[in-house]
Scaffold this active site. Structure first.
Site: not given
Ligand code: PMP
Length: 356
Positions: A101, A167, A191
């Site tokens: 991510w 993030d 989450k």
């Molecule tokens: N950042 C992290 C640390 C994540 O775990 C996730 C999704 N698992 C995301 C970003 C992406 O999130 P979204 O699907 O809400 O765009």
């Protein structure tokens, strides 16, 4: 209702039963008004009160200084990968690549300007956080991901930067955080805060004043001045957030949550480390082990498949690791009770005795 299982899904993830039940009631009938919370105007007094209370409880739970805005946005954490450089990238920005991510955040930012990856642990399949790096003060901002959902690492401490952007999607509200040290914190709700569809953003006001001019829907400043109601917000999701904040307060706030999360994580890592090598943690630096996503492997693929099958039959679901890591990933977010981790540990010990 069927017996609820212990759901170890990485997200959307398990939610507290009290939150689900209160939200379900409000969905059908909000405060005895004969109308559900998802059926009223986002500009009416009912939703106004919900948004206001959600913000106030969020401020109090996270001890958010008055110099920060609290926003409830849409588009997932992924949309923040775009909004951050759109608003704040002028000269250059620095990104720490601690996982998939974090890498995606950096590669997205490159479309908007000079986004530099200053450290990465990709060569080691992200089994630890990148080490030996230093950010520069001239960077517009430093971007980090504090908990790496796929790889099971987390930042034990946070780096210093005048504009630290984080993030926190997979660990928000799991431990107290020094909000005043961050320029912007963002997290998808799915989450630890509620259902997908809402993103919590906590941003220092002074940054908004200096931000680049962009179309209103992509502008943090515009969202802030419209109190997250620039357009129709995800009203039901925000209601579930409010119920989650109420629930978090009953758990003793974020320090209460941290205590329980530490107990759960220590129990699970203890079972991994005490298995005589049958289970192996995938994170190589124990200080960086996530308390939210616990990743480990079994001796081979057949045993992993057999373990997952037994777990499923025992009501322990969604334990399969992400494909680039393999093995098991137990996501033990705030809503996972200690009893769920105890049941998983009991199965792990029994399984190792039989198959080891
Ligand atoms: N950042 C992290 C640390 C994540 O775990 C996730 C999704 N698992 C995301 C970003 C992406 O999130 P979204 O699907 O809400 O765009």
């Amino acid at each position: 209702m069927a017996q609820r299982v212990y759901n170890f899904s990485p997200g959307p993830a398990m939610m507290p039963q009290d939150v689900l039940e209160a939200s379900a009631r409000a969905l059908v009938d909000f405060q005895g008004k004969g109308v559900g919370i998802a059926e009223v105007s986002h500009r009416g007094k009912e939703f106004d009160a919900v948004r206001e209370e959600a913000e106030q409880r969020c401020r109090s739970l996270f001890a958010i200084p008055a110099a920060y805005e609290v926003l409830f946005l849409q588009g997932g954490a992924t949309q923040q990968f775009d909004l951050i450089p759109m608003n704040f990238l002028k000269g250059y920005a620095e990104y720490v690549d601690s996982g998939q991510w974090a890498a995606k955040a950096a590669s997205t930012a490159k479309a908007y300007g000079d986004a530099r990856v200053i450290a990465t642990s990709k060569a080691d399949n992200y089994s630890h956080l990148p080490a030996g790096w230093a950010a520069t003060a001239a960077a517009d901002y430093l971007h980090i991901c504090t908990n790496n959902t796929i790889f099971g690492t987390r930042c034990p401490t946070f780096p210093e930067h005048h504009t630290l952007i984080a993030d926190m999607s997979s660990e928000i509200a799991s431990r107290p955080i020094p909000v005043g040290r961050f320029g912007l914190i963002y997290a998808g709700a799915q989450k630890n805060l509620g259902p997908s569809g809402v993103v919590l953003v906590i941003v220092r006001k002074e940054l908004l004043a200096k931000a680049k001019k962009v179309s209103p829907i992509f502008s943090y400043a515009e969202h802030a001045s419209a109190q997250s109601c620039l357009n129709t917000p995800p009203t039901f999701g925000i209601y579930v957030l409010l119920e989650t904040f109420r629930w978090l307060e009953k758990q003793g706030g974020l320090s209460g949550m941290e205590k329980l999360n530490t107990t759960k994580a220590e129990l699970l890592y203890g079972a991994i480390d005490g298995s005589g090598g049958f289970y192996k943690g995938t994170v190589t630096s124990t200080a960086e082990r996530s308390h939210m996503n616990v990743t480990y492997v079994l001796p081979n693929e057949d045993l992993t498949t057999a373990f997952l099958k037994e777990a499923d039959a025992a009501g322990l679901v969604a334990l399969k690791g992400y494909r680039s890591v393999g093995g098991i990933r137990a996501s033990i977010y705030n809503a996972m009770p200690l009893a769920g981790v105890q049941k998983l540990v009991a199965l792990m010990q029994d399984f190792a005795r039989r198959k080891g």
